[in-house]
Design an enzyme around this catalytic site. Sequence first.
Site, mmCIF file in Angstrom:
data_model
loop_
_atom_site.group_PDB
_atom_site.id
_atom_site.type_symbol
_atom_site.label_atom_id
_atom_site.label_comp_id
_atom_site.label_asym_id
_atom_site.label_seq_id
_atom_site.Cartn_x
_atom_site.Cartn_y
_atom_site.Cartn_z
ATOM 1 C CG ASP A 57 -0.189 0.001 2.530
ATOM 2 O OD1 ASP A 57 0.989 -0.368 2.513
ATOM 3 O OD2 ASP A 57 -0.780 0.357 3.558
ATOM 4 C CE LYS A 58 3.660 2.120 5.242
ATOM 5 N NZ LYS A 58 5.121 1.971 5.206
ATOM 6 C CB THR A 59 7.212 4.209 -1.101
ATOM 7 O OG1 THR A 59 6.564 4.551 -2.316
ATOM 8 C CG2 THR A 59 8.699 4.037 -1.345
ATOM 9 C CD GLU A 81 11.014 15.980 10.544
ATOM 10 O OE1 GLU A 81 10.386 17.043 10.388
ATOM 11 O OE2 GLU A 81 10.680 15.097 11.344
ATOM 12 C CG PHE A 99 3.754 16.136 6.268
ATOM 13 C CD1 PHE A 99 4.059 16.818 5.104
ATOM 14 C CD2 PHE A 99 3.196 14.872 6.178
ATOM 15 C CE1 PHE A 99 3.822 16.246 3.869
ATOM 16 C CE2 PHE A 99 2.956 14.292 4.948
ATOM 17 C CZ PHE A 99 3.266 14.985 3.792
ATOM 18 C CE LYS A 152 10.809 19.338 6.976
ATOM 19 N NZ LYS A 152 11.984 18.645 7.535
#
Length: 313
Positions: free
Chosen positions: A135-137, A222, A266, A289
């Site tokens: 579902d995600k990197t 980060e 974020f 950022k």
Amino acid sequence: MKNSANARYKLSKLENSTNTSILCVFAVQLVLALIGGFLGSEWMIKERDNVFYLGSLGSDSKFVLLIQFTGTWILIMTNFVPISLMVTLELVKFWQGMFMGTDYQLYDPDQDMEMRAQSSNLNEELGQVEYVFSDKTGTLTCNIMEFKKFSAGSGNYGTGQKPEEKQESNVCFHDPAMFECLNDPKADKHEELKRTMVFLAACHTIIIDERKGTYNAASPDELALVNAAKQFGYEFKGFDAQDRMIIHNKVDNETIRFELLNVCEFSSSRKRMSVILRDEQGQIRLMCKGADSVIKDRLSSDSVNSSVFESTQ
């Protein structure tokens, strides 16, 4: 906490099959015991006078005799249920986990970590995987973010080559010309680089682990940015007694302090994070950022149409 659920106990196909088989065996045992109990109680009522040597049964009730004989047959057929099979399976899985932990092909030399079987319930499932859904990197990739290149002002820095000198974690940067410019206060782009380094060291939500002396970051990108600033000589040192952010500038041998006024963390909807700081001169700064598409929409028309913006695309 109200929405949290307990972890689901996972069972392998072998365990499900074994449990189903045991339930079937127990059901057959119970049926046979009931049949034996029924026939035994009927026989005992008819032959009571001829089997005086069996002693008193304690009751003349047919139902009580049925229960007694059924229980007797359950005890007689106890070996029908393979209890030892479950113990044997658990021992086999335990030793399988031990063997997997000593398998050199499962050893990760980068992290100096061997394979650890936290649970032995699903050992036999490892070789039967047919589909992997991601579902995600980071699920299938290494989930490692490395700082290799950056832009500051109108300059692009980073050769992309593997550096020979020691690097901070998540940093793989090589550009001798950049270091010369950063270490020379008289260089044309020194101030641009200095502002960028201060930004990297200040715009984050990292917490320092005092015991280990390492950074704890919410995301690898980060951590890569703050470690890059540390690699370039601008190290985030935490907060002082007045709750001011401390950044040690090794290049100019100075300490920069900021008062942290607010943090806009974020989120998937904002796609950016911001910090509001007050410097030692009392000037309030906003450092932001995030995704380039989001930041671009918030730039002035002069900034978007400038040569600096075009050179860093």
